[in-house]
Design a protein around this motif. Structure first.
Motif, PDB file in Angstrom:
ATOM      1  N   UNK A 183     106.509 -57.684  52.630  1.00  0.00           N
ATOM      2  CA  UNK A 183     106.755 -58.998  52.042  1.00  0.00           C
ATOM      3  C   UNK A 183     108.121 -59.063  51.372  1.00  0.00           C
ATOM      4  N   UNK A 184     108.498 -57.984  50.679  1.00  0.00           N
ATOM      5  CA  UNK A 184     109.802 -57.966  50.026  1.00  0.00           C
ATOM      6  C   UNK A 184     110.928 -58.087  51.058  1.00  0.00           C
ATOM      7  N   UNK A 185     110.733 -57.448  52.215  1.00  0.00           N
ATOM      8  CA  UNK A 185     111.745 -57.547  53.268  1.00  0.00           C
ATOM      9  C   UNK A 185     111.809 -58.965  53.832  1.00  0.00           C
ATOM     10  N   UNK A 186     110.660 -59.567  54.056  1.00  0.00           N
ATOM     11  CA  UNK A 186     110.635 -60.921  54.618  1.00  0.00           C
ATOM     12  C   UNK A 186     111.163 -61.957  53.628  1.00  0.00           C
ATOM     13  N   UNK A 187     110.950 -61.701  52.342  1.00  0.00           N
ATOM     14  CA  UNK A 187     111.460 -62.605  51.308  1.00  0.00           C
ATOM     15  C   UNK A 187     112.893 -62.284  50.923  1.00  0.00           C
ATOM     16  N   UNK A 188     113.431 -61.207  51.485  1.00  0.00           N
ATOM     17  CA  UNK A 188     114.808 -60.782  51.229  1.00  0.00           C
ATOM     18  C   UNK A 188     115.047 -60.595  49.726  1.00  0.00           C
ATOM     19  N   UNK A 189     114.277 -59.659  49.191  1.00  0.00           N
ATOM     20  CA  UNK A 189     114.343 -59.374  47.761  1.00  0.00           C
ATOM     21  C   UNK A 189     115.696 -58.848  47.310  1.00  0.00           C
ATOM     22  N   UNK A 190     116.365 -58.151  48.186  1.00  0.00           N
ATOM     23  CA  UNK A 190     117.458 -57.303  47.747  1.00  0.00           C
ATOM     24  C   UNK A 190     118.659 -58.136  47.302  1.00  0.00           C
ATOM     25  N   UNK A 191     119.195 -57.882  46.105  1.00  0.00           N
ATOM     26  CA  UNK A 191     120.332 -58.672  45.593  1.00  0.00           C
ATOM     27  C   UNK A 191     121.559 -58.545  46.487  1.00  0.00           C
ATOM     28  N   UNK A 192     122.412 -59.577  46.377  1.00  0.00           N
ATOM     29  CA  UNK A 192     123.701 -59.603  47.068  1.00  0.00           C
ATOM     30  C   UNK A 192     123.561 -59.536  48.592  1.00  0.00           C
ATOM     31  N   UNK A 193     122.459 -60.083  49.102  1.00  0.00           N
ATOM     32  CA  UNK A 193     122.351 -60.239  50.555  1.00  0.00           C
ATOM     33  C   UNK A 193     122.290 -61.733  50.851  1.00  0.00           C
ATOM     34  N   UNK A 194     122.783 -62.110  52.014  1.00  0.00           N
ATOM     35  CA  UNK A 194     122.723 -63.519  52.392  1.00  0.00           C
ATOM     36  C   UNK A 194     121.326 -63.853  52.865  1.00  0.00           C
ATOM     37  N   UNK A 195     120.595 -64.610  52.074  1.00  0.00           N
ATOM     38  CA  UNK A 195     119.215 -64.936  52.407  1.00  0.00           C
ATOM     39  C   UNK A 195     119.164 -66.141  53.333  1.00  0.00           C
ATOM     40  N   UNK A 196     118.142 -66.148  54.183  1.00  0.00           N
ATOM     41  CA  UNK A 196     117.943 -67.239  55.121  1.00  0.00           C
ATOM     42  C   UNK A 196     116.629 -67.937  54.812  1.00  0.00           C
ATOM     43  N   UNK A 197     116.545 -69.217  55.181  1.00  0.00           N
ATOM     44  CA  UNK A 197     115.274 -69.915  54.997  1.00  0.00           C
ATOM     45  C   UNK A 197     114.230 -69.343  55.957  1.00  0.00           C
ATOM     46  N   UNK A 198     113.007 -69.225  55.493  1.00  0.00           N
ATOM     47  CA  UNK A 198     111.909 -68.813  56.376  1.00  0.00           C
ATOM     48  C   UNK A 198     110.599 -69.343  55.820  1.00  0.00           C
ATOM     49  N   UNK A 199     109.660 -69.544  56.717  1.00  0.00           N
ATOM     50  CA  UNK A 199     108.291 -69.908  56.347  1.00  0.00           C
ATOM     51  C   UNK A 199     107.394 -68.752  56.764  1.00  0.00           C
ATOM     52  N   UNK A 200     106.590 -68.267  55.842  1.00  0.00           N
ATOM     53  CA  UNK A 200     105.779 -67.071  56.057  1.00  0.00           C
ATOM     54  C   UNK A 200     104.316 -67.414  55.810  1.00  0.00           C
ATOM     55  N   UNK A 201     103.461 -66.855  56.613  1.00  0.00           N
ATOM     56  CA  UNK A 201     102.023 -67.031  56.414  1.00  0.00           C
ATOM     57  C   UNK A 201     101.420 -65.694  56.042  1.00  0.00           C
ATOM     58  N   UNK A 202     100.650 -65.669  54.968  1.00  0.00           N
ATOM     59  CA  UNK A 202      99.898 -64.473  54.584  1.00  0.00           C
ATOM     60  C   UNK A 202      98.457 -64.713  55.001  1.00  0.00           C
ATOM     61  N   UNK A 203      97.982 -63.890  55.922  1.00  0.00           N
ATOM     62  CA  UNK A 203      96.669 -64.112  56.546  1.00  0.00           C
ATOM     63  C   UNK A 203      95.694 -63.019  56.150  1.00  0.00           C
ATOM     64  N   UNK A 204      94.440 -63.383  55.983  1.00  0.00           N
ATOM     65  CA  UNK A 204      93.401 -62.414  55.655  1.00  0.00           C
ATOM     66  C   UNK A 204      92.191 -63.121  55.102  1.00  0.00           C
ATOM     67  N   UNK A 205      91.011 -62.588  55.374  1.00  0.00           N
ATOM     68  CA  UNK A 205      89.782 -63.240  54.931  1.00  0.00           C
ATOM     69  C   UNK A 205      89.639 -63.145  53.424  1.00  0.00           C
ATOM     70  N   UNK A 206      88.745 -63.917  52.902  1.00  0.00           N
ATOM     71  CA  UNK A 206      88.503 -63.934  51.468  1.00  0.00           C
ATOM     72  C   UNK A 206      88.123 -62.538  50.981  1.00  0.00           C
ATOM     73  N   UNK A 207      88.701 -62.137  49.853  1.00  0.00           N
ATOM     74  CA  UNK A 207      88.351 -60.853  49.245  1.00  0.00           C
ATOM     75  C   UNK A 207      89.288 -59.725  49.580  1.00  0.00           C
ATOM     76  N   UNK A 208      90.250 -59.945  50.488  1.00  0.00           N
ATOM     77  CA  UNK A 208      91.149 -58.859  50.869  1.00  0.00           C
ATOM     78  C   UNK A 208      92.301 -58.684  49.890  1.00  0.00           C
ATOM     79  N   UNK A 209      92.470 -59.619  48.951  1.00  0.00           N
ATOM     80  CA  UNK A 209      93.479 -59.441  47.909  1.00  0.00           C
ATOM     81  C   UNK A 209      94.799 -60.125  48.180  1.00  0.00           C
ATOM     82  N   UNK A 210      94.783 -61.262  48.904  1.00  0.00           N
ATOM     83  CA  UNK A 210      96.037 -61.974  49.195  1.00  0.00           C
ATOM     84  C   UNK A 210      96.699 -62.458  47.907  1.00  0.00           C
ATOM     85  N   UNK A 211      95.907 -63.080  47.049  1.00  0.00           N
ATOM     86  CA  UNK A 211      96.459 -63.617  45.798  1.00  0.00           C
ATOM     87  C   UNK A 211      96.987 -62.496  44.916  1.00  0.00           C
ATOM     88  N   UNK A 212      96.220 -61.417  44.798  1.00  0.00           N
ATOM     89  CA  UNK A 212      96.648 -60.283  43.968  1.00  0.00           C
ATOM     90  C   UNK A 212      97.940 -59.683  44.515  1.00  0.00           C
TER      91      UNK A 212
END
Length: 549
Positions: free
Chosen positions: A19-48
């Motif tokens: 997720x950090x890679x897809x969100x381009x966490x790392x400072x001083x990098x040129x970030x690009x727009x993206x839409x990401x889906x986090x998938x998983x059934x209830x209880x797998x800890x998506x929110x956490x």
């Protein structure tokens, strides 16, 4: 050490990095727009997981985590969504930037257009906006506006000149999936998705070690049988005040009875059963098929074995495919080296636990039985189900062994199907010769008869045929393993003399770098005879004479 530690964020290191890679966490990098889906059934800890990622977010990346309200269950409107998003933006210090970017409100501006303006402004300011429970956006009429923001895809200007990102996720997997089908607004509008599955065994054992559970193999097996690798359930058991008194009960029978009382009461609450309408949708006919598997054939059956009154063959197939693909509650498996005669079974352990142990509750008769949920018939069913729980635990352990490319429980072959099956089988098909593991699992080490087990395993291998795959298995590097919650030193010596490695729960933990207790616990009676032990269970751990099994 047996004292539990404070609950923490367990596992998910790989998903966090992804997720950090897809969100381009790392400072001083040129970030690009993206839409990401986090998938998983209830209880797998998506929110956490997303909240954990939010805590790690760098200072130069604004991060908003917003849970979409359900307008059917609480007062909610697009206007209230707008207010909350603006309040969150203000908390990040974006007030002046937002005011400069938002167009003036006119009498013709609707709340939904205002929502799109707010979201575009947040993207222009390089903000990560996580929409949790995003399926509620459909009821609020906001899905198409999110689509338009994604379609724009380029947000010049703003404070940092790097566009933001949108993350979409939700607990109602069916409703979320509907938003991404070929006829839905968000079809092909997501750049990537991160899939979240239940914890793997090393993470479960690390958590159980920290929480003091792993020091008691019997309790650990019960909880594994009930929860499998589902993070939500384990966290509830460890942190919910309703379970607190269980942590001080030493006697395991008393503990199991108390555990079932709390679980039974918990499952009567709205939204906590496997078929809770707030999270999944199962029509009554499909639900009846799921319940039949749990009560009659918890270890699996062919569709032809289902009673006629449950529907036509085509409907049964449609139902189990729904339970497999949409809800991840069931799966199919076939006989070894054969392609026909597939069997189906419930693979989600929490669902299996509910429908096997709390039959009356799952059948909708909860009000009639709550007063007697004291672990009597329920306790007997749990004890029987733990035999299967030990098999799935052993399979999860073999799945973590180096090189394992295939693993399965209850492996069978038509030629010996009436004689039995292999409890657990795994293979490393890339090695030459291939490595093969054959395992037998029991809830009690005294139920393991090495002479009989070896004879059946040899018989099983002999009927596989003479094709290349069969020869590879027979001629491969074969390892025979016996699994039980606890083995004594004498057990290890006895089974080793018959060519078996004995692996118990603490042995599994030690293989993952955990040491919950001295090696070779002496608690159980040593196994010193090949004579079968009297037991009310058949080889699979289920009482075939009990009504309904």
């Amino acid at each position: 050490m047996t004292e539990k530690r404070q609950w923490q964020f367990y596992g998910r290191k790989g998903k966090t990095r992804e997720l950090e890679a897809r969100l381009q966490f790392y400072p001083r990098v040129k970030r690009n727009f993206s839409a990401i889906r986090v998938r998983g059934r209830r209880g797998t800890g998506k929110t956490v997981l997303m909240q954990h990622v939010q805590q790690r977010c760098p200072a130069d990346l604004p991060f908003i985590f917003y849970e979409m309200p359900d307008p059917e269950r609480e007062p909610a409107s697009v206007e209230s969504v707008n207010r909350e998003l603006l309040t969150m933006a203000g908390g990040l210090g974006l007030e002046e930037d937002m005011q400069a970017l938002l167009p003036a409100i006119t009498e013709h501006t609707t709340d939904t257009f205002r929502f799109m303006d707010i979201l575009k402004s947040l993207m222009t300011l390089g903000t990560v906006v996580v929409f949790d429970e995003f399926h509620h956006a459909r009821k609020l009429g906001l899905v198409s506006y999110v689509k338009q923001v994604i379609d724009r895809g380029h947000f010049p200007g703003g404070r940092d000149k790097y566009p933001g990102r949108i993350v979409l996720m939700g607990s109602h997997q069916q409703k979320i999936d509907e938003l991404f089908t070929s006829s839905a607004p968000l079809y092909q509008r997501v750049d990537s998705y991160v899939h979240l599955s239940p914890w793997k065994l090393p993470t479960v054992m690390e958590m159980a070690f920290d929480q003091g559970i792993l020091f008691h193999p019997g309790k650990f097996l019960t909880l594994w049988t009930a929860y499998g690798g589902m993070p939500y359930n384990w966290e509830r058991y460890c942190t919910d005040s309703r379970y607190e008194h269980l942590h001080s009960i030493a006697d395991e029978t008393e503990w199991r009875k108390s555990f079932l009382e709390v679980e039974g009461a918990f499952l009567t609450e709205p939204g906590e059963r496997f078929d809770a309408r707030a999270f999944i949708e199962i029509n009554p006919s499909v639900r009846d098929i799921l319940l039949w598997f749990g009560r009659a054939k918890p270890q699996g059956a062919q569709l032809s074995e289902l009673p006629r009154e449950l529907g036509t063959e085509s409907f049964k197939l449609e139902a189990v495919e729904l339970l497999r693909l949409n809800l991840a509650l069931m799966d199919r498996y076939g006989p070894l080296l054969k392609t026909d005669h597939a069997r189906w079974r419930i693979t989600d352990q929490y669902t299996l636990f509910q429908v096997c142990v709390f039959r009356e509750l799952m059948a909708g008769k909860g009000d009639q039985v709550r007063d007697r949920l004291t672990g009597n018939p329920e306790l007997e069913r749990l004890n029987s189900l733990e035999g299967h729980g030990m098999e799935t635990l052993a399979e999860a352990f073999l799945a973590e062994q180096e090189g394992v490319s295939w693993h399965q429980t209850n492996v069978w072959h038509p030629a010996v199907a009436k004689e039995g099956d292999i409890d657990i089988m795994a293979a490393d098909t890339d090695s030459k010769p291939i490595r093969v593991w054959l395992g037998e699992a029991k809830r009690n080490a005294r139920q393991l008869n090495p002479t009989r087990i070896r004879a059946f395993q040899d018989r099983f291998l002999s009927v596989l045929g003479d094709d290349r795959e069969a020869r590879d298995i027979r001629e491969g590097n074969l390892q025979r393993i016996l699994f039980a919650p606890v083995f004594s030193r004498k057990d290890h010596q006895h089974f080793a003399s018959h060519g078996f490695q004995a692996m118990d729960i603490h042995g599994m933990a030690r293989s993952f770098g955990l040491d919950p207790a001295p090696e070779f616990d002496e608690e159980p009676e040593a196994t010193n005879s090949d004579e079968p032990r009297p037991t009310p269970f058949d080889d699979d751990g289920f009482d075939e004479n009990a009504k309904g099994w």
